[in-house]
Enzyme design. Sequence first.
Site, PDB file in Angstrom:
ATOM      1  N   LYS A 150       0.837  -1.210   0.000  1.00 24.66           N
ATOM      2  CA  LYS A 150       0.000   0.000   0.000  1.00 24.66           C
ATOM      3  C   LYS A 150       0.870   1.257   0.000  1.00 24.66           C
ATOM      4  O   LYS A 150       0.621   2.187  -0.769  1.00 24.66           O
ATOM      5  CB  LYS A 150      -0.933  -0.004   1.229  1.00 24.66           C
ATOM      6  CG  LYS A 150      -2.056  -1.031   1.128  1.00 24.66           C
ATOM      7  CD  LYS A 150      -2.852  -1.170   2.420  1.00 24.66           C
ATOM      8  CE  LYS A 150      -3.841  -2.326   2.326  1.00 24.66           C
ATOM      9  NZ  LYS A 150      -4.662  -2.522   3.524  1.00 24.66           N
ATOM     10  N   GLN A 203      -4.380  -1.182   9.761  1.00 23.00           N
ATOM     11  CA  GLN A 203      -4.385  -2.512   9.157  1.00 23.00           C
ATOM     12  C   GLN A 203      -4.993  -3.536  10.108  1.00 23.00           C
ATOM     13  O   GLN A 203      -4.653  -3.587  11.295  1.00 23.00           O
ATOM     14  CB  GLN A 203      -2.942  -2.914   8.765  1.00 23.00           C
ATOM     15  CG  GLN A 203      -2.825  -4.220   8.003  1.00 23.00           C
ATOM     16  CD  GLN A 203      -3.495  -4.181   6.625  1.00 23.00           C
ATOM     17  OE1 GLN A 203      -3.599  -3.131   5.993  1.00 23.00           O
ATOM     18  NE2 GLN A 203      -3.936  -5.323   6.153  1.00 23.00           N
ATOM     19  N   ASP A 214     -10.690   3.381   4.315  1.00 22.40           N
ATOM     20  CA  ASP A 214     -11.041   1.951   4.246  1.00 22.40           C
ATOM     21  C   ASP A 214     -12.555   1.765   4.106  1.00 22.40           C
ATOM     22  O   ASP A 214     -13.016   0.677   3.757  1.00 22.40           O
ATOM     23  CB  ASP A 214     -10.605   1.250   5.541  1.00 22.40           C
ATOM     24  CG  ASP A 214      -9.322   0.453   5.370  1.00 22.40           C
ATOM     25  OD1 ASP A 214      -9.083  -0.052   4.264  1.00 22.40           O
ATOM     26  OD2 ASP A 214      -8.579   0.325   6.366  1.00 22.40           O
TER      27      ASP A 214
HETATM   28  N1  GUN Z   1      -7.001  -6.451   6.346  1.00 23.81           N
HETATM   29  C1  GUN Z   1      -7.375  -7.163   5.266  1.00 23.81           C
HETATM   30  N2  GUN Z   1      -7.886  -6.345   4.321  1.00 23.81           N
HETATM   31  C2  GUN Z   1      -7.838  -5.093   4.827  1.00 23.81           C
HETATM   32  C3  GUN Z   1      -8.224  -3.821   4.311  1.00 23.81           C
HETATM   33  O1  GUN Z   1      -8.738  -3.659   3.193  1.00 23.81           O
HETATM   34  N3  GUN Z   1      -7.989  -2.765   5.146  1.00 23.81           N
HETATM   35  C4  GUN Z   1      -7.449  -2.903   6.379  1.00 23.81           C
HETATM   36  N4  GUN Z   1      -7.286  -1.812   7.118  1.00 23.81           N
HETATM   37  N5  GUN Z   1      -7.091  -4.067   6.871  1.00 23.81           N
HETATM   38  C5  GUN Z   1      -7.287  -5.164   6.094  1.00 23.81           C
END
Ligand code: GUN
Length: 283
Positions: free
Chosen positions: A51, A95, A118
């Site tokens: 990311k 995350q 998100d």
């Molecule tokens: N863990 C798995 N997928 C995601 C996501 O799209 N965002 C976040 N913050 N954590 C995740």
Amino acid sequence: MTILDGKKISQKIKDEIKQEVELLRQNSILPALAVILVGDNPASKTYVTNKTKACESCGIKSILYELNEETTQSELLALINTLNYDDSIDGILVQLPLPKHINKDIIIQSINSNKDVDGFHPSNVGFLHSDIKGSFLPCTPAGIIELLRAYDIKLSGLNAVVIGASNIVGKPMAAMLLNEGATVSICHLQTKDLSLYTKEAELIVCAAGCVNLLKADMVKEGVIVVDVGINKVNGVLVGDVDFQNVSKKASFISPVPGGVGPMTIAMLLKNTIKSAKNRLKQG
Ligand code: GUN
């Protein structure tokens, strides 16, 4: 059979994002995403690195906060509070999963919903389920909708089955498909006979995290298949779908890797830019 090429489509989106970043920079706005990782879950570390790298490649500033496993909930809330009030930060991403001693619901609700790139905050979830446009949409299902759109797949009236009912993928995916006019069934671990649903489906989104869950004898000819699974088998990345055999019956199918994954990241960048544009509008 056509491959739903997420790598190719996400690159196009990233090229558009680069141009938008340039315009924002000309207006003295440097789009910025704060990414918080708690603990040392290796998969999470990889996702977070992907990311932040994607941000940098498009000119978006990314600030990574790597906190140790012992970080308390109050310490995490304090960091989020600081970022909520920092006008130079457009997006905040925590995350998931978080260590067990931290309540993820409290954390998600503490993020300023206007920086919730998100799309997990209950306020943004509510907007999605009310089909009120303009809020942040969760990145994986939003990326899937964009991927299907890029291949001119009409969703209205389609019989769709979503396998997996998580807050991150399954539930928002079902809501987005419903908003597009599809007839949606949500299947999950407790579903008694998965085949009953998948055999009738014209579109299947498989997000169960289970290797070889969807097999060729469970689908009908011409089905559109989107594989959200990320599983490692002997060090090799595979999805939830028996790609080799299901692809023989499918009209469209997304591969793993190179399908949904890159689209998810592209949507995160898009959400960050959306927030930065809001900052510009607010002056
Ligand atoms: N863990 C798995 N997928 C995601 C996501 O799209 N965002 C976040 N913050 N954590 C995740």
